[in-house]
Structure formats: C-alpha cells, structure tokens
Design an enzyme around this catalytic site. Structure first.
Site, PDB file in Angstrom:
ATOM      1  N   HIS A 165      11.101  13.199   1.576  1.00 29.55           N
ATOM      2  CA  HIS A 165      10.700  11.802   1.782  1.00 29.55           C
ATOM      3  C   HIS A 165      11.111  11.277   3.164  1.00 29.55           C
ATOM      4  O   HIS A 165      11.629  10.163   3.285  1.00 29.55           O
ATOM      5  CB  HIS A 165      11.298  10.944   0.663  1.00 29.55           C
ATOM      6  CG  HIS A 165      10.519   9.708   0.361  1.00 29.55           C
ATOM      7  ND1 HIS A 165      10.128   8.808   1.333  1.00 29.55           N
ATOM      8  CD2 HIS A 165      10.030   9.227  -0.809  1.00 29.55           C
ATOM      9  CE1 HIS A 165       9.463   7.819   0.758  1.00 29.55           C
ATOM     10  NE2 HIS A 165       9.381   8.050  -0.541  1.00 29.55           N
TER      11      HIS A 165
ATOM     12  N   ASN B 116       7.140  10.888  -6.541  1.00 32.16           N
ATOM     13  CA  ASN B 116       6.191   9.833  -6.874  1.00 32.16           C
ATOM     14  C   ASN B 116       6.271   9.444  -8.366  1.00 32.16           C
ATOM     15  O   ASN B 116       7.279   9.691  -9.008  1.00 32.16           O
ATOM     16  CB  ASN B 116       4.760  10.143  -6.421  1.00 32.16           C
ATOM     17  CG  ASN B 116       4.031   8.846  -6.081  1.00 32.16           C
ATOM     18  OD1 ASN B 116       3.538   8.173  -6.975  1.00 32.16           O
ATOM     19  ND2 ASN B 116       4.023   8.466  -4.815  1.00 32.16           N
ATOM     20  N   ARG B 117       5.204   8.811  -8.876  1.00 32.70           N
ATOM     21  CA  ARG B 117       5.351   8.062 -10.131  1.00 32.70           C
ATOM     22  C   ARG B 117       4.898   8.815 -11.381  1.00 32.70           C
ATOM     23  O   ARG B 117       3.937   9.586 -11.327  1.00 32.70           O
ATOM     24  CB  ARG B 117       4.546   6.757 -10.041  1.00 32.70           C
ATOM     25  CG  ARG B 117       5.142   5.780  -9.053  1.00 32.70           C
ATOM     26  CD  ARG B 117       4.280   4.545  -8.862  1.00 32.70           C
ATOM     27  NE  ARG B 117       4.971   3.585  -7.991  1.00 32.70           N
ATOM     28  CZ  ARG B 117       4.990   3.685  -6.662  1.00 32.70           C
ATOM     29  NH1 ARG B 117       4.367   4.670  -6.047  1.00 32.70           N
ATOM     30  NH2 ARG B 117       5.663   2.802  -5.946  1.00 32.70           N
TER      31      ARG B 117
ATOM     32  N   GLN C 193       0.849  12.287  -0.114  1.00 34.48           N
ATOM     33  CA  GLN C 193       1.037  10.844  -0.285  1.00 34.48           C
ATOM     34  C   GLN C 193       1.218  10.226   1.090  1.00 34.48           C
ATOM     35  O   GLN C 193       2.177  10.545   1.796  1.00 34.48           O
ATOM     36  CB  GLN C 193       2.278  10.571  -1.154  1.00 34.48           C
ATOM     37  CG  GLN C 193       2.518   9.114  -1.471  1.00 34.48           C
ATOM     38  CD  GLN C 193       1.634   8.566  -2.602  1.00 34.48           C
ATOM     39  OE1 GLN C 193       0.990   9.351  -3.322  1.00 34.48           O
ATOM     40  NE2 GLN C 193       1.578   7.264  -2.763  1.00 34.48           N
TER      41      GLN C 193
ATOM     42  N   HIS D  32      10.131   8.872  -8.290  1.00 37.05           N
ATOM     43  CA  HIS D  32      10.972   9.835  -7.571  1.00 37.05           C
ATOM     44  C   HIS D  32      12.147  10.371  -8.395  1.00 37.05           C
ATOM     45  O   HIS D  32      13.199  10.702  -7.844  1.00 37.05           O
ATOM     46  CB  HIS D  32      11.492   9.219  -6.263  1.00 37.05           C
ATOM     47  CG  HIS D  32      10.399   8.861  -5.284  1.00 37.05           C
ATOM     48  ND1 HIS D  32       9.247   9.591  -5.154  1.00 37.05           N
ATOM     49  CD2 HIS D  32      10.308   7.838  -4.381  1.00 37.05           C
ATOM     50  CE1 HIS D  32       8.484   9.048  -4.215  1.00 37.05           C
ATOM     51  NE2 HIS D  32       9.092   7.973  -3.739  1.00 37.05           N
TER      52      HIS D  32
ATOM     53  N   GLU E 291       4.010  12.785   2.337  1.00 32.28           N
ATOM     54  CA  GLU E 291       4.752  13.606   1.376  1.00 32.28           C
ATOM     55  C   GLU E 291       3.806  14.594   0.706  1.00 32.28           C
ATOM     56  O   GLU E 291       2.870  14.193   0.020  1.00 32.28           O
ATOM     57  CB  GLU E 291       5.386  12.701   0.318  1.00 32.28           C
ATOM     58  CG  GLU E 291       6.313  11.653   0.895  1.00 32.28           C
ATOM     59  CD  GLU E 291       6.380  10.411   0.008  1.00 32.28           C
ATOM     60  OE1 GLU E 291       6.846  10.522  -1.137  1.00 32.28           O
ATOM     61  OE2 GLU E 291       5.947   9.340   0.453  1.00 32.28           O
TER      62      GLU E 291
ATOM     63  N   ASP F  59      -0.732   3.568   0.376  1.00 35.08           N
ATOM     64  CA  ASP F  59       0.308   4.137  -0.486  1.00 35.08           C
ATOM     65  C   ASP F  59      -0.414   4.985  -1.530  1.00 35.08           C
ATOM     66  O   ASP F  59      -0.383   4.685  -2.721  1.00 35.08           O
ATOM     67  CB  ASP F  59       1.136   3.018  -1.142  1.00 35.08           C
ATOM     68  CG  ASP F  59       2.428   3.539  -1.751  1.00 35.08           C
ATOM     69  OD1 ASP F  59       2.602   4.773  -1.778  1.00 35.08           O
ATOM     70  OD2 ASP F  59       3.246   2.723  -2.199  1.00 35.08           O
TER      71      ASP F  59
ATOM     72  N   TYR G 182      10.870   9.482   6.646  1.00 38.17           N
ATOM     73  CA  TYR G 182      10.103   8.388   7.237  1.00 38.17           C
ATOM     74  C   TYR G 182      10.005   8.686   8.726  1.00 38.17           C
ATOM     75  O   TYR G 182      11.026   8.750   9.416  1.00 38.17           O
ATOM     76  CB  TYR G 182      10.842   7.058   7.077  1.00 38.17           C
ATOM     77  CG  TYR G 182      10.823   6.439   5.701  1.00 38.17           C
ATOM     78  CD1 TYR G 182      11.374   7.091   4.608  1.00 38.17           C
ATOM     79  CD2 TYR G 182      10.284   5.170   5.506  1.00 38.17           C
ATOM     80  CE1 TYR G 182      11.382   6.500   3.357  1.00 38.17           C
ATOM     81  CE2 TYR G 182      10.292   4.575   4.255  1.00 38.17           C
ATOM     82  CZ  TYR G 182      10.840   5.244   3.186  1.00 38.17           C
ATOM     83  OH  TYR G 182      10.854   4.660   1.953  1.00 38.17           O
TER      84      TYR G 182
END
Ligand code: BGC
Length: 383
Positions: free
Chosen positions: A211, A114-115, A319, A140, A348, A283, A213
């Site tokens: 990560h 993440n950020r 997340q 990431h 996540e 998100d 999906y």
C-alpha cells in the site's frame, strides 16, 4: 529526503542487517562504530517484538523498510537531473506508523487487501465474520491486519530482504494458520520487485498487496494531479455507495476512467460521473487486460521531475486510489512534511475487491498443499 539521523540509523541497521532482527543487542556490541543514540523510533518494540529499519541499495535505488508491517519507509530514485527524490510517503518513526495505522503507508495489507462486503464471507458453507472497520465492510484485513504486525527477517542482503509472518488460525476472523513471506529485491534495471508466497493449514482466502503512496515529484509535493497515468484496462469493477463491487464491469471507453492512453490524473477527476462521486475521485479496481503471467500493466510519469514508474504484475487487478481521503490536516510525515489532499496516489496490484463474495471473480481461495504466489515490480526510469 529523510534527515541525517535516520540515514545514520539506516547505516547501522544495514550493516547489522540480519542481526538487527535476531539479536540486536549482541550485534550492537559487536559493532563499536554503531551509534546507538540515532535509532529514532525505529529501534523499538511493538507487541514485545523488535522493530528495526533496514536499507537496501544499488546503483539506481535506495530503499528503507521496517519489519513493522513489512513496510516500505522510503524509496529514493534519481530524477532527470540526477537528484535523488524520495517518492513514497511515510513517517520518521515506528510509533507514528502505529498511531496512524489506518492510512497503511507503504505496508503489506491483508489478509485481504481492499474490501470485503458486510465484513463476511462463506467458504464451503461456513460463514466467517470479520471486523467492520470501514462502515459495514472490512478493509485491508481490519485493525488486526498483517500491516499491524511485527514480521521476522528471514534473509537480508545489500539488495534484498525477506520478511515472514505467521498469522494464526482465526486471526482477524480468517480461517487457517497462514505462513506468509514477502521478498523485496532491488533490480539492476531500476526495479523494486515484491514477491509474495504463502501456505495455509486450512482452506482460506488471501489477497496481499503493498500500500505505498507515491508522489513522483517527491513525497511532500502538494499534488499528483499533473502525473500522467496509463493503465492497460478496458474495464473497472463498478462499486456501490460503500465501495463494494456490484458484480458489474464498466467499460472505461469515453469515460474519466479511460487510461488506456496516458492522461493526467487531474484531467477528468472532477467530471460528473457517478463512480467518481462515490470514490470522491478515483478509488477503483481496474480489470487488467493481461492474461496469466508477469506483465507490464501501468505506467505513471511526472513531467516536473521526469521520473517514470512502470508497474509489472502477475495480479489480475489494480486498485487506483487518488488520495481522496487524505486531508490537508493529516499528521505530518517524514521531515515534518505535510501530505495534503490528493498529494499521493496508490496503485495496488491485487485480486478484485470482495472476490470471496463474487464467484465470477478470479478466486482468492488458498488451500492446504497449495502455495500462494504473486509478484509485482515498480520500475523507475527517467525521460
Ligand atoms: C482503498 C481506499 C482507502 C485507502 C486507504 C485504498 O486501498 O481503496 O478506499 O481509503 O486504501 O485506506
């Protein structure tokens, strides 16, 4: 389901396992039944290193993985009729993963999942600058993240694989040489566990996650909005317009973020809500109710297939990303299947986004002599 060619390639690699990584040529020669024409894009080289596909299998699950980004490529689970469904998105070749790196399908992301706001953080008074790969922020680990590296296989059995990567001091802007290991293990109860361990030679920050999906109707099914989701979290981490935490926790009660009781992902995704507007859907980091330890924190159920996935973790955050940046025009995935807008979700397990810039969040600092340790399980059932 992937095509026959890939299955054949998996079998080759599963039987060669270790050798696929350490000395593929020698192993191919020592296995006359191995069909070397069916390796697809997975038997390849990236950054001059061997990339391979591996298979793990037990009575309940069949998983394929590649050492490129230590990523899950497929995860087959039985549905309520006993039919096998591949429930994660991915590609048929390493080359496609490389080309479409910025959706991070199935990969281990980091060094910081993440950020990190403004792509910068301070540690002991020193400022570290990272790559801005998401507006002004770093996402990431940047384009030089661990998902974009070829990992080494250090152990491999029929139901488990350990992959290792040494990230050199300064790589992607992060201090310290970090030795990391990730072990994927299939459990008899239908669980896939992911164990993370790491050490460093200089103080640094680290936040690794997977990560994947998911679409529990099967990858390629057009929507996940019918999936019923439950998350044991009374709050989310409020984000600003660039998806960076403001530092405030927002209670979920009475909002579209209230998954304390199971509700369809699509039930409130289009509500008028400032946070949903920013994320173009969900998100957000859910602040898990759990205390220390390995606990169940979330469950997702797909009524169509009867597949349920439970999540257990040692991490404090989750997340939830509802595939809002996926586009109907995105490159096709495995078996040529389209993966349109919101046709998958990610859950996540992690420490909170931008924690290095928020002293109030659980620390992501890793010091020399300490061992980073984290565990998550995705457990599959039918009902
Ligand atoms: C982030 C999303 C991002 C996605 C793919 C998720 O972890 O929260 O904002 O679009 O990864 O990069």
């Amino acid at each position: 389901m992937m095509n026959k060619k890939i299955i054949a390639a998996w079998c080759v690699c599963a039987s060669l396992a270790y050798g696929c990584q350490s000395n593929p040529t020698q192993n191919k020669q020592s296995n006359p039944t191995a069909d070397t024409t069916v390796n697809l894009g997975f038997d390849s080289q990236i950054d001059g290193q061997e990339v391979r596909l591996f298979q793990l299998k037990n009575a309940k699950l069949t998983v394929s993985l590649t050492n490129y980004g230590a990523r899950l490529v497929s995860l087959e689970v039985p549905d309520k009729e006993g039919k096998s469904r591949d429930v994660i998105l991915g590609y048929d070749s390493a080359e496609e993963y490389k080309k479409n790196y910025n959706n991070y399908y199935g990969a281990i992301v980091g060094r910081y999942g993440n950020r990190i706001g403004k792509a910068s953080f301070k540690l002991n008074g020193e400022t570290f600058s990272l790559e801005k790969n998401d507006g002004d922020n770093s996402l990431h680990g940047g384009t030089n993240g661990v998902y974009n590296k070829v990992w080494k296989v250090v152990n491999n059995t029929a139901t488990s694989i350990t992959l290792a990567y040494t990230s050199p001091d300064g790589e992607a802007g992060y201090p310290g040489t970090v030795n990391m290991e990730v072990t994927y293990t299939l459990q008899d109860n239908g669980g896939l566990t992911i164990d993370y361990r790491a050490t460093t030679d200089k103080e640094t920050v680290l936040n690794l996650t997977n990560h994947a999906y998911f679409n529990l109707n099967g990858a390629g099914d057009p929507s996940i909005l019918d999936h019923e989701l439950q998350i044991a979290a009374k709050g989310i981490t409020e984000v600003d317009a660039t998806l960076i935490p403001t530092g405030k926790s927002l209670p979920v009660e009475g909002t579209a973020f209230d998954f304390t009781k199971a509700q369809a992902i699509g039930a409130h995704i289009n509500d008028e809500n400032a946070q949903l507007k920013i994320g173009k859907g969900y998100d957000h980091n859910f602040e898990l109710d759990k205390k220390a330890g390995f606990q169940e924190v979330a469950a997702v159920y797909a009524p169509k297939t009867g597949i349920e996935m439970k999540i257990y973790t040692t991490e404090p955050g989750l997340q939830f990303y509802s595939g809002n940046f996926m586009k109907d025009t995105d490159p096709k995935g495995k078996d040529g299947k389209a993966y349109p807008f919101r046709s998958a979700f990610c859950l996540e397990t992690q420490h909170f986004p931008d924690a290095p810039n928020h002293p109030g969040f659980a620390s992501t600092v890793l010091k020399p002599g300490d061992t980073y340790s984290s565990k998550t399980e995705y457990r599959f059932l039918v009902r």
